[in-house]
Design an enzyme around this catalytic site. Structure first.
Site, mmCIF file in Angstrom:
data_model
loop_
_atom_site.group_PDB
_atom_site.id
_atom_site.type_symbol
_atom_site.label_atom_id
_atom_site.label_comp_id
_atom_site.label_asym_id
_atom_site.label_seq_id
_atom_site.Cartn_x
_atom_site.Cartn_y
_atom_site.Cartn_z
ATOM 1 N N SER A 1 25.472 41.816 33.397
ATOM 2 C CA SER A 1 25.359 43.073 34.133
ATOM 3 C C SER A 1 24.523 44.081 33.338
ATOM 4 C CB SER A 1 26.760 43.600 34.448
ATOM 5 O OG SER A 1 26.712 44.637 35.403
ATOM 6 N N ASP B 1 26.911 38.232 45.153
ATOM 7 C CA ASP B 1 26.900 39.439 44.331
ATOM 8 C C ASP B 1 26.306 40.588 45.140
ATOM 9 O OD1 ASP B 1 26.644 41.412 42.401
ATOM 10 O OD2 ASP B 1 25.875 40.054 40.860
ATOM 11 N N HIS C 1 29.774 39.136 41.508
ATOM 12 C CA HIS C 1 29.179 39.712 40.303
ATOM 13 C C HIS C 1 29.925 39.332 39.023
ATOM 14 C CE1 HIS C 1 26.704 42.500 38.075
ATOM 15 N NE2 HIS C 1 27.765 43.155 37.625
#
Length: 415
Positions: A150, A198, A229
């Site tokens: 991320s 995601d 995610h």
């Protein structure tokens, strides 16, 4: 008899050829891989771990093969925004170490550190691993890589632009609120791994980044079927059976692993695969037996990544120390600078770098040093932990400044 002689001759060729091929790659680690071995949660190396204090990052854990007969490539891993490595990515530590890597997983200085700060901390972790950690002798400083999830994945993208000597990078759903990254100056083999479901880092968003990677730079993009995610925050065999070959090919120069990616040997659980096959690793430099110690910078506030930082070298050290400057990033009304201090032919204990600010410039923050200023004249002296440098040793401090960047004339002195 003629057939027997022919077979013996062929066998002799095989016996002679195979060791010569292995000798061509001194970084090859472990037995010949299979699809089952790549997908296994443990490789063939016994592993251990140790906790380490922060050194330009929050804190960390090092996972390493217990084998001391050879050196291994290094991997630094950073978590995403507000996340903890210990809670979300620690499962990767022993897994990767058992395949022949020395891994440092780090906690960030604060859980809300920006993607840019996470890049700084990734590189600081690699420097600590290779220069100051107790396992530095078993890490090859010429074969290093970075992984992040991320915002940590966005930190990976920034890190490869800052340090093009990295051998491999893997962004796990790499995303940042600063917008799309321009990777047109990326020279590091880069893999994206993302989730089909995601909604935080979407396929369209990643496509905007992936397509800017130069055609000449090895890259790949793997999308895992049906995951969101957070796929990288839990043990994931599908992720690792493409991640490990990527590291093996480009960190270990191990072409035995290209069979898993060119073409994709096992497409199960993968909804999309983009590649630039064939993958040919570039030769690595010979391992350095004892890297010289240095200290590393602390994280900086969030700014958009600069695709091509400028650098102004100073002359080779002839006195106590010298200093060189580079602009890491710039934006309207401000910039981020970095100064590398290098000892001369003798060790130094304490240093100070001085320069004069240009019109309109002022420094708002310094890390890894202590700032004093009198009008436009500024001095940054050492912090307590980076005062001592061995002969030709280096340390780095960074700063944020208001105004437009310029190329200062630096002087370095040591008490």
């Amino acid at each position: 008899m003629a057939v027997v002689v022919a077979l013996l001759g062929l066998l002799a060729v095989i016996v002679v050829t195979r060791p010569a091929s292995a000798a061509d790659n001194p970084y090859q680690r472990g037995p010949d891989p299979t699809l089952a071995s790549v997908a296994a949660s443990r490789g063939t190396f016994a592993t251990a771990q140790m906790s380490v204090p922060g050194n330009g990052f929050g804190s960390g854990v090092i996972y390493y093969p217990t084998d001391t007969s050879q050196t291994f490539g290094g991997v630094a891993i950073v978590p995403g925004y507000s996340a903890l490595f210990s809670a979300e990515e620690a499962w990767m530590g022993h897994w990767l170490a058992s395949f022949g890597f020395v891994v440092i997983g780090i906690e960030t200085v604060t859980r809300t550190d920006s993607a840019d700060a996470r890049a700084t901390q990734l590189l600081a972790a690699l420097d600590y691993l290779t220069q100051r950690s107790s396992v530095r002798d078993r890490v090859d400083p010429n074969r290093l890589s970075v992984i992040g999830h991320s915002a940590g994945g966005a930190g990976v993208l920034t890190a490869v632009l800052r340090r093009p000597t990295l051998k491999a990078a893997i962004g796990l759903a790499p995303g940042s609120p600063v917008g799309n990254y321009n990777m047109s100056s990326d020279r590091v083999p880069t893999m994206f791994i993302s989730g089909q479901r995601d909604t935080t880092v979407t396929q369209a968003y990643l496509n905007g980044i992936y397509t800017t990677i130069p055609a000449s730079t090895p890259s790949a993009w793997v999308e895992i079927t049906g995951v969101d995610h957070l796929f990288a925050t839990r043990a994931n065999t599908t992720e690792m059976r493409v991640l490990i070959p990527w590291l093996k090919i480009f960190v270990d120069n191990d072409t035995r692993y290209t069979q898993f990616l060119c073409p994709l040997m096992d497409p199960s659980g993968i909804s999309m695969y983009r590649n630039k096959c064939p993958y040919t690793p570039s030769p690595s430099s010979s391992p350095s037996p004892s890297p010289s110690p240095s200290t590393t910078p602390s994280p900086s506030p969030s700014v958009s990544p600069s695709p091509s930082p400028s650098s102004t070298p100073s002359p080779q050290p002839t006195g106590a120390c010298t200093a060189s400057y580079r602009t890491v990033n710039s934006w309207s009304g401000g910039y981020q600078g970095e100064v590398t201090v290098k000892a001369g032919n003798s060790a130094v204990n304490g240093w100070a770098v001085r320069w004069t600010l240009s019109s309109g410039q002022s420094i708002s923050q310094v890390w890894n040093g202590t700032l004093s200023a009198s009008g436009s004249a500024v001095t940054v002296s050492n912090a307590s932990y980076n005062a001592s440098l061995p002969a030709s040793g280096t340390t780095t401090f960074g700063f944020l400044a208001n105004g437009a960047p310029s190329t200062p004339s630096l002087t370095c002195t040591s008490p």
